[in-house]
Design an enzyme around this catalytic site. Sequence first.
Site, PDB file in Angstrom:
ATOM      1  N   HIS A  79       0.830  -1.371   0.264  1.00 54.45           N
ATOM      2  CA  HIS A  79       0.356  -0.220   0.272  1.00 54.45           C
ATOM      3  C   HIS A  79       0.563   0.879  -0.042  1.00 54.45           C
ATOM      4  CE1 HIS A  79      -3.004   2.285   1.179  1.00 54.45           C
ATOM      5  NE2 HIS A  79      -3.750   1.002   0.113  1.00 54.45           N
ATOM      6  N   HIS A 102      -2.076   1.662  12.935  1.00 57.03           N
ATOM      7  CA  HIS A 102      -1.532   1.273  11.882  1.00 57.03           C
ATOM      8  C   HIS A 102      -2.140  -0.503  12.083  1.00 57.03           C
ATOM      9  CE1 HIS A 102       0.173   0.677   8.051  1.00 57.03           C
ATOM     10  NE2 HIS A 102       1.683   0.408   8.433  1.00 57.03           N
ATOM     11  N   GLY A 114     -10.359   0.685  12.988  1.00 58.45           N
ATOM     12  CA  GLY A 114     -10.732   0.301  11.370  1.00 58.45           C
ATOM     13  C   GLY A 114     -11.584   1.381  10.289  1.00 58.45           C
ATOM     14  N   HIS A 133      -8.639   7.178   7.566  1.00 56.29           N
ATOM     15  CA  HIS A 133      -6.692   6.664   6.363  1.00 56.29           C
ATOM     16  C   HIS A 133      -6.351   7.781   5.916  1.00 56.29           C
ATOM     17  CE1 HIS A 133      -4.356   5.153   3.786  1.00 56.29           C
ATOM     18  NE2 HIS A 133      -4.813   3.772   4.218  1.00 56.29           N
ATOM     19  N   ARG A 185      -9.593  -1.095  -0.681  1.00 52.74           N
ATOM     20  CA  ARG A 185      -9.869  -2.769  -0.258  1.00 52.74           C
ATOM     21  C   ARG A 185     -11.199  -3.017   0.145  1.00 52.74           C
ATOM     22  NH1 ARG A 185      -4.529  -1.464   1.929  1.00 52.74           N
ATOM     23  NH2 ARG A 185      -5.174  -0.057   3.111  1.00 52.74           N
ATOM     24  N   ASP A 198      -8.328  -2.646   7.561  1.00 47.66           N
ATOM     25  CA  ASP A 198      -8.850  -3.918   9.006  1.00 47.66           C
ATOM     26  C   ASP A 198     -10.029  -4.113   9.529  1.00 47.66           C
ATOM     27  OD1 ASP A 198      -5.753  -1.436   9.668  1.00 47.66           O
ATOM     28  OD2 ASP A 198      -5.750  -3.492   9.136  1.00 47.66           O
ATOM     29  N   ARG A 227      16.614  11.987   5.873  1.00 50.10           N
ATOM     30  CA  ARG A 227      17.135  12.990   6.477  1.00 50.10           C
ATOM     31  C   ARG A 227      16.122  14.222   6.379  1.00 50.10           C
ATOM     32  NH1 ARG A 227      18.291  16.662  10.039  1.00 50.10           N
ATOM     33  NH2 ARG A 227      19.748  16.260  11.705  1.00 50.10           N
TER      34      ARG A 227
END
Length: 374
Positions: free
Chosen positions: A186, A221, A257, A260, A269, A311, A355
Amino acid sequence: MNDDIKKGLLGIVVDETEVSKVMPEINSLTYRGYAAQDLCEYCRFEEVAYLILNKDLPNSIQLKKFEREERNNRELTKNLYEIIKHMPKKSHPMDVARTAVSVMGLEDKETTDSSHESNMRKALRIFAKTPTALAAFYRIRKGKKIIKPKKTLSFAENFFYMCFGKVPQKEIVKAFDVSLILYAEHSFNVSTFTARTITSSLSDIHGAITGAIASLKGPLHGGANEEVMHMMNKIKKPSNALKWIKNALKNKEVVMGFGHRVYKSGDSRVPTMREYFGKVAKIKKDKKYEKIYDIVEKVMIKEKNIHPNVDYPTGPTYHLMGFDTDFFTPIFVISRITGWSAHIMEQHAANKLIRPLASYKGNRHRKVMQLNQR
Ligand code: SDX
């Protein structure tokens, strides 16, 4: 905070990639140009794993060779089995996964070689062995005998076999395969970016994947799929769902859940995973979680315009398949190792040390006083 700062790198494009394309504007996701939902329909997970790692779908000869290599690498060393046996039984399986990959790095004969060819071989070994390590822990913590991997079984079938001692009916295996395809890749999500950041100092693939697993564990996550199940268990039954979610929103709780960083009107999805969640619920003759799912989703969209992410349907699906809740995110790991590995190799191929800068807001410059003057 000054306007130049984009906390969480919100909306910042930091590099290019060929691995996948997340398209919130058309609610779509492609892996190397192929739509994820088409891959779910026409392919098994091994074909998609090959695609993500090798940039194109395999023909039958290439697939056979890939499967043979994966199956021949599933076994762990005696040493690693012993280490898993001595891990504290209460360890979180995500910490077991992270530690097992670290040990694989200590044992791997190519650990100091980060050439593309070597990384490809190491990626395959990590991909093949991590399910075995997780399943071994799954059995050990239940006081059961370890079940060794079987070369005659597919990646998905073999995971069920090593955990439960048997392979479920093909519709359940297909639903599991679909979840692995949807979890595989993803773009620059936080665990993948973690892997790329570690790689950018030219560190090794085992270290990069260990870091990625640690990142995926977080509830913001990958850890969300476990939290979804904890939420459903707190709700207990469909008749409690409306009151529970209204209360959660009133208390300004983060509902796991949902939401996003990239998809703002729904995760591409979800429709596919929701369909397979329904198929598994039907087979298991358990509609309770689907009813809770629909009530909570409806309120979240209506009251907050916040949509489910992948999720949300995956959590209850894995529960219905019989997996312990704390094994849900480890299943995300065994799939996402493919995406992480592809990004690690892509980072190596066009590397620049990652960095960023920070805007200092601490003390102004001051002189050091001798200890006896402080
Ligand atoms: C994955 O990046 C990827 O691609 C990840 C992933 C992948 O495949 O790798 O897709 C997998 O990690 C999916 C996400 C799983 N995480 C969760 O389900 C945890 C719950 N979700 C939230 O924590 C949140 O939605 C995030 C962390 C996922 C995204 O958050 P952002 O983009 O940082 O946005 P935010 O937290 O600043 O939220 C914006 C607003 C806030 O309200 P205000 O403070 O502006 O009033 O939306 C609200 C948030 O409170 N909000 C939520 C919410 N998600 C956002 N409110 C309640 N419940 C939620 N789930």
